[in-house]
Design a protein around this motif. Structure first.
Motif, PDB file in Angstrom:
ATOM      1  N   ASP A  31       0.913  -1.136   0.057  1.00 36.61           N
ATOM      2  CA  ASP A  31      -0.016   0.060   0.004  1.00 36.61           C
ATOM      3  C   ASP A  31       0.787   1.222  -0.118  1.00 36.61           C
ATOM      4  O   ASP A  31       0.503   2.304  -0.455  1.00 36.61           O
ATOM      5  N   PHE A  32       2.084   1.249   0.707  1.00 31.86           N
ATOM      6  CA  PHE A  32       2.947   2.420   0.557  1.00 31.86           C
ATOM      7  C   PHE A  32       3.240   2.593  -0.923  1.00 31.86           C
ATOM      8  O   PHE A  32       3.404   3.865  -1.100  1.00 31.86           O
ATOM      9  N   VAL A  33       3.608   1.646  -1.635  1.00 32.68           N
ATOM     10  CA  VAL A  33       4.006   1.796  -3.146  1.00 32.68           C
ATOM     11  C   VAL A  33       2.829   2.572  -3.468  1.00 32.68           C
ATOM     12  O   VAL A  33       2.785   3.737  -4.533  1.00 32.68           O
ATOM     13  N   SER A  34       1.468   2.253  -3.520  1.00 32.31           N
ATOM     14  CA  SER A  34       0.323   2.948  -3.910  1.00 32.31           C
ATOM     15  C   SER A  34       0.470   4.461  -3.599  1.00 32.31           C
ATOM     16  O   SER A  34       0.116   5.348  -4.051  1.00 32.31           O
ATOM     17  N   TRP A  35       0.633   4.610  -2.269  1.00 32.31           N
ATOM     18  CA  TRP A  35       0.690   6.117  -1.800  1.00 32.31           C
ATOM     19  C   TRP A  35       1.899   6.637  -2.497  1.00 32.31           C
ATOM     20  O   TRP A  35       1.592   7.892  -2.854  1.00 32.31           O
ATOM     21  N   ALA A  36       3.034   6.141  -2.645  1.00 35.84           N
ATOM     22  CA  ALA A  36       3.938   6.787  -3.333  1.00 35.84           C
ATOM     23  C   ALA A  36       3.718   7.311  -4.633  1.00 35.84           C
ATOM     24  O   ALA A  36       4.314   8.185  -5.268  1.00 35.84           O
ATOM     25  N   ALA A  38      11.483   4.559 -15.377  1.00 33.94           N
ATOM     26  CA  ALA A  38      11.333   3.779 -14.285  1.00 33.94           C
ATOM     27  C   ALA A  38      10.220   4.653 -13.273  1.00 33.94           C
ATOM     28  O   ALA A  38       9.334   4.142 -12.621  1.00 33.94           O
ATOM     29  N   GLU A  39      10.291   5.937 -13.139  1.00 31.56           N
ATOM     30  CA  GLU A  39       9.278   6.635 -12.234  1.00 31.56           C
ATOM     31  C   GLU A  39       7.897   6.514 -12.835  1.00 31.56           C
ATOM     32  O   GLU A  39       7.002   6.060 -12.090  1.00 31.56           O
ATOM     33  N   LEU A  40       7.759   6.496 -14.350  1.00 32.74           N
ATOM     34  CA  LEU A  40       6.332   6.274 -14.771  1.00 32.74           C
ATOM     35  C   LEU A  40       5.937   4.906 -14.660  1.00 32.74           C
ATOM     36  O   LEU A  40       4.624   4.767 -14.198  1.00 32.74           O
ATOM     37  N   SER A  41       6.717   3.980 -14.709  1.00 31.56           N
ATOM     38  CA  SER A  41       6.195   2.399 -14.400  1.00 31.56           C
ATOM     39  C   SER A  41       5.918   2.393 -13.001  1.00 31.56           C
ATOM     40  O   SER A  41       4.935   1.804 -12.604  1.00 31.56           O
ATOM     41  N   LEU A  42       7.026   3.079 -11.960  1.00 27.44           N
ATOM     42  CA  LEU A  42       6.359   3.100 -10.532  1.00 27.44           C
ATOM     43  C   LEU A  42       5.189   3.878 -10.362  1.00 27.44           C
ATOM     44  O   LEU A  42       4.116   3.362  -9.573  1.00 27.44           O
ATOM     45  N   PRO A  89       8.152  -4.453 -11.298  1.00 27.51           N
ATOM     46  CA  PRO A  89       9.200  -5.167 -11.780  1.00 27.51           C
ATOM     47  C   PRO A  89       9.842  -4.353 -12.835  1.00 27.51           C
ATOM     48  O   PRO A  89      10.943  -4.267 -13.283  1.00 27.51           O
ATOM     49  N   GLU A  90       8.906  -3.653 -13.762  1.00 29.71           N
ATOM     50  CA  GLU A  90       9.236  -3.047 -15.060  1.00 29.71           C
ATOM     51  C   GLU A  90      10.160  -1.645 -14.406  1.00 29.71           C
ATOM     52  O   GLU A  90      11.219  -1.148 -14.993  1.00 29.71           O
ATOM     53  N   ALA A  91       9.696  -1.076 -13.195  1.00 29.91           N
ATOM     54  CA  ALA A  91      10.557   0.465 -13.017  1.00 29.91           C
ATOM     55  C   ALA A  91      11.807  -0.447 -12.304  1.00 29.91           C
ATOM     56  O   ALA A  91      12.775   0.298 -12.464  1.00 29.91           O
ATOM     57  N   GLN A  92      11.811  -1.714 -11.426  1.00 27.08           N
ATOM     58  CA  GLN A  92      13.133  -2.150 -11.060  1.00 27.08           C
ATOM     59  C   GLN A  92      14.292  -2.233 -12.335  1.00 27.08           C
ATOM     60  O   GLN A  92      15.370  -1.961 -12.226  1.00 27.08           O
ATOM     61  N   ALA A  93      13.781  -3.167 -13.143  1.00 26.98           N
ATOM     62  CA  ALA A  93      14.340  -2.985 -14.544  1.00 26.98           C
ATOM     63  C   ALA A  93      14.959  -1.764 -14.952  1.00 26.98           C
ATOM     64  O   ALA A  93      16.264  -1.659 -15.231  1.00 26.98           O
TER      65      ALA A  93
END
Length: 167
Positions: free
Chosen positions: A26-31, A78-82, A88-92
């Motif tokens: 849920d933190f990732v969604s908030w971020a 990466a930012e847009l993927s996040l 996984p796409e952001a990480q890559a």
């Protein structure tokens, strides 16, 4: 409420509600709602055009397929993927950016957010803090540091960092 759930009323004439259980992701969604904003001054015209139209998916696709993409463009992807919840796409993409430029401030900031979202709080905090030390005037680095401070419950420090990033 579903069968087997219970709730309480607050006594202020509001309907009862089900308790909210937050999970780590849920933190990732908030971020994603408050993403860092990278410096987009050097974005090629075609990419800027897609961004202006809200065509983030097309931007990600172009950046992912570009074997010669710069660390700045990979960080943008990466930012847009996040922001789209595609960890996984952001990480890559952030890994590719960091291979090209290990201290790239935007890539380090996004990597710190990914660390935080994956529950690697200490690693994310350290990465964000070092990024601010290395890039004290970079708004993206400062905002990522603010997120790490929020994750630690240091809300006033997080607010101060977020305000600093706006200057």
């Amino acid at each position: 409420l579903t069968q087997g759930q219970s709730t309480q009323t607050s006594g202020n004439n509001q309907a009862p509600g089900a308790p909210v259980q937050l999970k780590l992701n849920d933190f990732v969604s908030w971020a994603m709602y408050f993403p860092p904003l990278p410096n987009r001054l050097n974005v090629p015209a075609d990419i800027k055009n897609h961004l202006d139209k809200g065509e983030d998916g097309e931007v990600i696709k172009q950046i992912t397929q570009d074997a010669q993409a710069s660390a700045e463009m990979l960080s943008l992807g990466a930012e847009l993927s996040l922001n789209r919840g595609q960890l996984p796409e952001a990480q890559a993409l952030v890994e590719r950016a960091l291979k090209l430029s290990p201290n790239h401030p935007d890539a380090q900031a996004i990597a710190a957010l990914i660390d935080l979202g994956r529950g690697e709080a200490e690693r994310g905090r350290q990465r964000a803090a070092q990024n601010v030390l290395d890039n004290p005037f970079n708004p993206t680095a400062i905002i990522a540091h603010s997120y790490s401070q929020q994750a630690e419950g240091r809300l006033q420090a997080a607010l101060d960092s977020a305000l600093e990033a706006q200057r």
